[in-house]
Enzyme design. Structure first.
Site: not given
Length: 232
Positions: A34, A98, A145
């Site tokens: 990310d 996602k 994450c």
């Protein structure tokens, strides 16, 4: 995808024929979590995280390590930072958008299953099974994450290497708590330079000259990243 599979197959073939192979990773994969434009102004020491990711991307290209990347709700939070050159200079085994916090979504698991990897012996009759991956993690955020990806990868039986100078959060105070949690759960928390040496293992390996060139070329940015993200 076929290109990445071929590259990893070449890496496995090279290593299995090197009788003095002392690399401490097997079946390594690099996960880029990310690293998106919208996070640039919000994440603590984001430039250092990007520099570390760039260094590991270069090394992964030399060592034929597959690269898998995710974005978090790309439509809202933007694409991956362009200086990483994902999908261009560095081909991807998976490029996944996602909504889950963990990278360990079905699409990523399927991409991993398509990659070749070394087998391991399981009993005395010489039967084998596919060995675990060495999952190398950089990205954001450390306590969300990255943490959840680490827990999921460990639960799936893989080894996880969290690169301390390659992960960060909006609130810097979250990092040490998350890193301690991941270490407690069984992840290996290390630095990017230490990891590079472990991935080669022997100065006699022909690729070491290329890896040491990366180390020398990134000396200043590595020092800055360590001061920002790995200071005790």
């Amino acid at each position: 995808m076929a290109t990445n599979a071929h590259r990893l197959s070449t890496h496995i073939h090279h290593s299995s024929n090197n009788t003095t192979n002392t690399a401490r990773t097997e079946n390594p994969v690099l996960l880029i979590c990310d690293l998106q434009e919208k996070f640039r102004p919000a994440i603590s020491h984001f430039p250092s995280v990007l520099s570390t990711a760039q260094k590991l991307l270069r090394a992964s290209s030399i060592l034929h390590i597959p690269i898998l990347a995710t974005t978090q709700t790309r439509q809202k939070l933007g694409s991956t930072c362009p200086e990483l050159e994902l999908g261009t200079t560095y081909p991807l085994a998976a490029d996944i958008d996602k909504t889950a916090f963990s990278m360990w979504v079905p699409e990523l698991r399927k991409a991993l299953e398509r990659l070749p990897r070394r087998d391991v012996d399981v009993n005395k009759d010489s039967s084998t099974k596919r060995g675990p991956f060495d999952v190398i993690l950089v990205g954001i955020e450390t306590h969300i994450c990255v943490l959840q990806t680490t827990l999921d990868a460990l639960a799936a039986g893989h080894r996880v290497w969290v690169v301390q100078d390659g992960v960060s959060s909006c609130n810097a105070e979250e990092r040490p708590v998350a890193l301690a949690r991941m270490r407690q759960e069984g992840a290996k928390v290390t630095t990017s330079e230490s990891l590079l040496y472990e991935m080669v293992g022997d100065a006699g390996d022909p690729v070491f000259k290329q890896i040491i060139s990366i180390v020398k070329e990134t000396k200043e940015s590595t020092a800055e990243g360590l001061k920002a993200l790995a200071a005790l």
